[in-house]
Design an enzyme around this catalytic site. Structure first.
Site, short mmCIF file in Angstrom:
data_model
loop_
_atom_site.label_atom_id
_atom_site.label_comp_id
_atom_site.label_asym_id
_atom_site.label_seq_id
_atom_site.Cartn_x
_atom_site.Cartn_y
_atom_site.Cartn_z
N SER A 109 0.83 -1.20 0.00
CA SER A 109 0.00 0.00 0.00
C SER A 109 0.88 1.27 0.00
O SER A 109 1.59 1.48 -0.97
CB SER A 109 -0.96 -0.08 1.20
OG SER A 109 -1.95 0.89 1.12
N ASP A 159 -10.24 -3.18 -5.21
CA ASP A 159 -9.59 -2.37 -4.17
C ASP A 159 -10.16 -0.95 -4.22
O ASP A 159 -10.00 -0.25 -5.22
CB ASP A 159 -8.08 -2.36 -4.45
CG ASP A 159 -7.29 -1.72 -3.32
OD1 ASP A 159 -7.86 -0.89 -2.57
OD2 ASP A 159 -6.10 -2.04 -3.19
N HIS A 190 -8.37 -4.59 -0.85
CA HIS A 190 -7.08 -4.04 -0.42
C HIS A 190 -6.26 -5.04 0.42
O HIS A 190 -5.05 -4.94 0.49
CB HIS A 190 -7.35 -2.76 0.39
CG HIS A 190 -6.15 -1.88 0.52
ND1 HIS A 190 -5.49 -1.34 -0.56
CD2 HIS A 190 -5.47 -1.45 1.62
CE1 HIS A 190 -4.47 -0.61 -0.14
NE2 HIS A 190 -4.43 -0.67 1.19
#
Ligand code: MLT
Length: 208
Positions: A109, A159, A190
């Site tokens: 991320s 996501d 995610h």
């Protein structure tokens, strides 16, 4: 210069620091230097692990660069933080004696986004990169030459934070820059899945 991020360095178990590859572990928003150590051990059991903590605090949560809103990055800060991270990696290689030639970033991320920025702005620092949920961090003024760099990008088709079209654009940028890209698109959001981590482990093993 001494390494100036709060970080952990875990030497390769049983191996020689100088001859073992090194994983640069880059956590997501709200994480820290401990978060990805276990993942690093499992992805590359024979590697040194270098795991910095992002210096930016967003409501108390560490990150690697500032953002103005979700998915809208403060580019001036990102440029600065990317250079800072690149310098840290080089300084850490000197300090701990690992090779600066065999570094693989593993980022999740926000950590994957700064790893992508490192590829685009400081090509040559990373030999490989595993980008778990990344998007285009910025568009560099000068296209990098990533010939010889291998990149594994894993994206969730649903996501909500890192939209798949944006991840595909990043994939195209990395491929156009000459990297050898594997883009895995997974039917998930995610959160990471064990299946993609298994695929990343095999991919890493294939390149060593
Ligand atoms: C970022 O800010 O880098 C991305 O939006 C991912 C995250 O939420 O950290």
């Amino acid at each position: 210069m001494t390494p100036d991020f709060i970080h952990r360095f875990v030497p390769a178990s049983g191996g020689n620091v100088a001859t073992s590859p090194t994983l640069l572990l880059l956590h997501g928003t709200g994480g820290n230097e401990d978060d990805l150590l276990q993942l690093g051990h499992s992805l590359a059991p024979g590697a040194n692990l270098l795991s910095p903590r992002g210096k930016i605090l967003e409501n108390g949560m560490p990150r690697f660069f500032r953002r103005l809103a979700e998915g809208v990055f403060d580019e001036v800060d990102l440029l600065r933080r990317t250079q800072e991270l690149g310098d840290f990696v080089i300084a850490a290689a000197k300090e701990y004696g690992f090779s600066p030639e065999t570094i693989t970033a593993v980022g999740y991320s926000n950590g994957a986004n700064i790893a992508a920025s490192l590829l685009l702005l400081r090509p040559g620092i990373l030999k490989n990169a595993v980008l778990l949920r990344a998007m285009v961090p910025l568009t560099p003024t000068k296209a990098p030459d990533l010939t010889g760099t291998r990149v594994f990008l894993a994206s969730g088709l649903s996501d909500p934070i890192l939209p798949i079209d944006n991840a595909r654009t990043l994939g195209k940028m990395l491929r156009d820059a000459g990297s050898e890209l594997t883009h895995l698109e997974i039917n998930t959001g995610h959160q990471l899945t064990s299946g993609e981590l298994d695929t990343a482990r095999t991919w890493l093993g294939d390149g060593s």
